[in-house]
Design a protein around this motif. Structure first.
Motif, mmCIF file in Angstrom:
data_model
loop_
_atom_site.group_PDB
_atom_site.id
_atom_site.type_symbol
_atom_site.label_atom_id
_atom_site.label_comp_id
_atom_site.label_asym_id
_atom_site.label_seq_id
_atom_site.Cartn_x
_atom_site.Cartn_y
_atom_site.Cartn_z
ATOM 1 N N GLU A 283 -12.631 -85.502 -61.650
ATOM 2 C CA GLU A 283 -13.603 -85.511 -60.580
ATOM 3 C C GLU A 283 -12.863 -85.508 -59.342
ATOM 4 O O GLU A 283 -12.315 -86.866 -58.987
ATOM 5 N N GLY A 284 -13.238 -84.723 -58.188
ATOM 6 C CA GLY A 284 -12.561 -84.885 -56.807
ATOM 7 C C GLY A 284 -11.068 -84.697 -56.802
ATOM 8 O O GLY A 284 -10.576 -84.895 -55.530
ATOM 9 N N ALA A 285 -10.329 -84.132 -57.853
ATOM 10 C CA ALA A 285 -8.954 -84.443 -57.657
ATOM 11 C C ALA A 285 -8.331 -82.891 -56.643
ATOM 12 O O ALA A 285 -9.104 -81.887 -56.953
ATOM 13 N N ASP A 286 -7.330 -83.080 -55.796
ATOM 14 C CA ASP A 286 -6.958 -81.939 -55.338
ATOM 15 C C ASP A 286 -5.778 -81.438 -56.054
ATOM 16 O O ASP A 286 -4.796 -82.141 -56.175
ATOM 17 N N ALA A 287 -5.965 -80.238 -56.845
ATOM 18 C CA ALA A 287 -5.014 -79.688 -57.671
ATOM 19 C C ALA A 287 -3.526 -79.314 -56.879
ATOM 20 O O ALA A 287 -2.649 -79.329 -57.344
ATOM 21 N N GLU A 288 -3.738 -78.893 -55.535
ATOM 22 C CA GLU A 288 -2.675 -78.463 -54.860
ATOM 23 C C GLU A 288 -1.541 -79.792 -54.551
ATOM 24 O O GLU A 288 -0.182 -79.543 -54.794
#
Length: 529
Positions: A189-194
């Protein structure tokens, strides 16, 4: 004679002495590991066949009879004496005059995907992920809340280094799929893949040369937060995050304890109390959105408070309610049987359960498969020193017994409306009845609850003979117009259990066997005598 002996030994070696390579396929009837169908079978097992791999770049997904399966491969290498002459030992103490040989045993377990995908459009997109035209899958299970992205969008494993210098890479349990981040198939949840990457956290010493070296695995970060096993560490600062000691990590504001499969936030002050050991803390997400986290309180050895976050999304949990014991007769949650009611715990702090509209919890752990709307906490028992011993709960279809926080509860599927539990004032003999069967949850060491089925009827059942259970006296007697149930205190591990059922019309006696280890019949049949 010597030539004849050698010829016989050679023939023996050629026929039975080598040990044979083997390969088997087991087709499971359910996506869940080890689930059995109604007949008690785990599925069909046969010699390995040629299975057509699903489209894509992995051989883990195969197509069989038009259905897609996820394949788990298991292989072992075994040894034997040539000609079966001598004694083989895997520990290196073999006595094999003609030498040793090895053979390989391959076993494939094939699980049907749940829900079944569209076989025509399905393709693997990594070793453990697959996708059809609408749904993403991790192994054999659909990933909840994630729709399929355009065809050929890969799932990229996030690599992890073997040391702080970044030397050597291995595949971690994290993966990205477009803008999504997963940990073992669960969305992070809420993680930024880049900006997402896996951390290598150690005390700076070499695992090869220093006996006091240690490493924390499964930590990751993005540009705003730190994550552990796919769970965001609330209000964490990735720039200052570091190892504090063998069991603690910290950033500039907070300290967390990592202990096997748990991570808890150390707080000097207690947040808002919800009841029992449940509390609520307020945080702000990386996107600036306020949210609250329901937490369950534990204790460190130095008496500091340790708070475990319940596995709820950031914006869920506002309706979380702490459950109080609810099995008093006047509440009638277990039915209207006048003879049966449980005696709720008299401990004021025995508030070990809670629920939201869709989930039920024992302390900080979700009760998997529970029906939240009907879930009720019955009782908590404690040892003389106040430590937790056991807890009991029930919902519309299952009865639960909890023995430890870090273990799954023992469960039994109910066979109809529950008419109640046998009154608790009769001591350490714990019985419960539904509309068909009687259940025994006395044995703390039992892996499962026991069901006394077979010739069984609980209609009109009453407590007719409570005894003290000493000498030859039964502990408790239950009866109706069809059967008379007689229970003794003796346990199977100590003396043969004399508990039995008497069929009133015929006088025939049926003994009740406690634990057989059979998943399909956890208490075994009642045998006539």
């Amino acid at each position: 004679m010597t030539r004849l002996f050698l010829a016989l030994m050679l023939a023996s070696w050629l026929t039975v002495g080598c040990g044979q390579d083997s390969c088997t396929d087991t087709f499971h009837v359910d996506a869940a590991h080890g689930e059995r169908d109604k007949s008690g079978s785990r599925g069909e097992t046969k010699r390995c066949g040629d299975h057509r791999p699903a489209k894509g770049n992995s051989n883990a997904y195969v197509v069989h009879d038009g259905a897609v399966y996820f394949r788990e491969e298991h292989s072992s290498v075994n040894g034997t004496c040539v000609g079966n002459f001598g004694s083989y030992s895997s520990a290196g103490r073999s006595f094999c005059p003609m030498g040793t040989t090895t053979y390989t045993t391959d076993m494939n377990e094939l699980f049907p995907l749940q829900p079944a995908p569209d076989a025509r459009s399905f393709q693997s997109v990594s070793q453990e992920y697959g996708v059809d035209k609408a749904q993403l899958y991790y192994k054999q299970f659909a990933v909840r809340g994630v729709e399929a992205l355009p065809a050929n969008t890969p799932v990229q494993p996030v690599m992890q280094s073997y040391d702080e210098a970044g030397q050597g890479l291995r595949t971690s349990s994290y993966a990205t799929y477009g803008a999504h981040v997963f940990f073992e198939g669960h969305p992070v949840e809420g993680a930024d893949a880049e900006s997402f990457k896996v951390l290598f956290l150690s005390n700076g010493k070499s695992m090869q040369t220093d006996s006091d070296a240690y490493v924390f695995y499964d930590f990751a970060r993005d540009k705003a937060r730190v994550y552990w096993r796919g769970v965001v560490l609330d209000d964490s600062d990735p720039e200052s995050f570091k190892v504090a000691s063998r069991t603690f990590v910290q950033d500039r504001k907070h300290t967390w304890q990592v202990f096997f499969d748990d991570i808890g936030l150390v707080l000097p002050n207690t947040p808002k109390a919800l009841g029992g050991d449940y509390f609520r803390s307020n945080f702000t997400s990386a996107a600036g959105v306020p949210y609250s986290r329901v937490q369950w309180r534990g204790k460190l050895k130095d008496d500091r408070n340790l708070f475990y976050a319940l596995p709820l999304p950031m914006l869920e949990g506002g309706d979380f309610t702490v459950l109080k014991p609810s099995c008093k007769a006047k509440d009638r949650p277990l039915g209207t049987h006048p003879e049966f009611n449980c005696v709720p715990s008299r401990e004021d702090d025995s508030l070990e359960f809670g629920r939201t509209a869709t989930k039920a919890f024992f302390r900080d752990l979700e009760v998997q498969g529970a029906d939240a709307a009907s879930f009720q906490f019955l009782e908590v028992t404690r040892y003389a020193d106040g430590r937790f011993a056991k807890a009991y709960a029930i919902d519309a279809h299952t009865f639960y017994r909890f023995s430890r926080r870090d273990e799954k509860p023992s469960t039994v599927a109910l066979q109809g409306p529950v008419v109640g539990t046998i009154p608790g004032e009769y001591g350490w003999f714990d019985l419960m009845a539904d509309s068909q069967d009687i259940y025994d949850y006395t044995l703390a060491q039992s892996a499962r609850l026991c069901r006394y089925a077979g010739p069984s009827s609980t209609s009109g059942l009453k407590v007719v003979g409570p005894r003290d259970g000493t000498g030859d006296q039964p502990f408790i007697v239950l009866a109706n117009d069809k059967y008379r149930y007689v229970f003794y205190r003796s346990q199977p591990s100590v003396t043969p259990n004399r508990s039995h059922v008497v069929e009133v019309a015929t006088g025939k006696r049926f003994y009740m066997y406690e634990q057989t280890g059979d998943d399909a019949h956890p208490c075994g049949p009642m045998a006539a005598s």
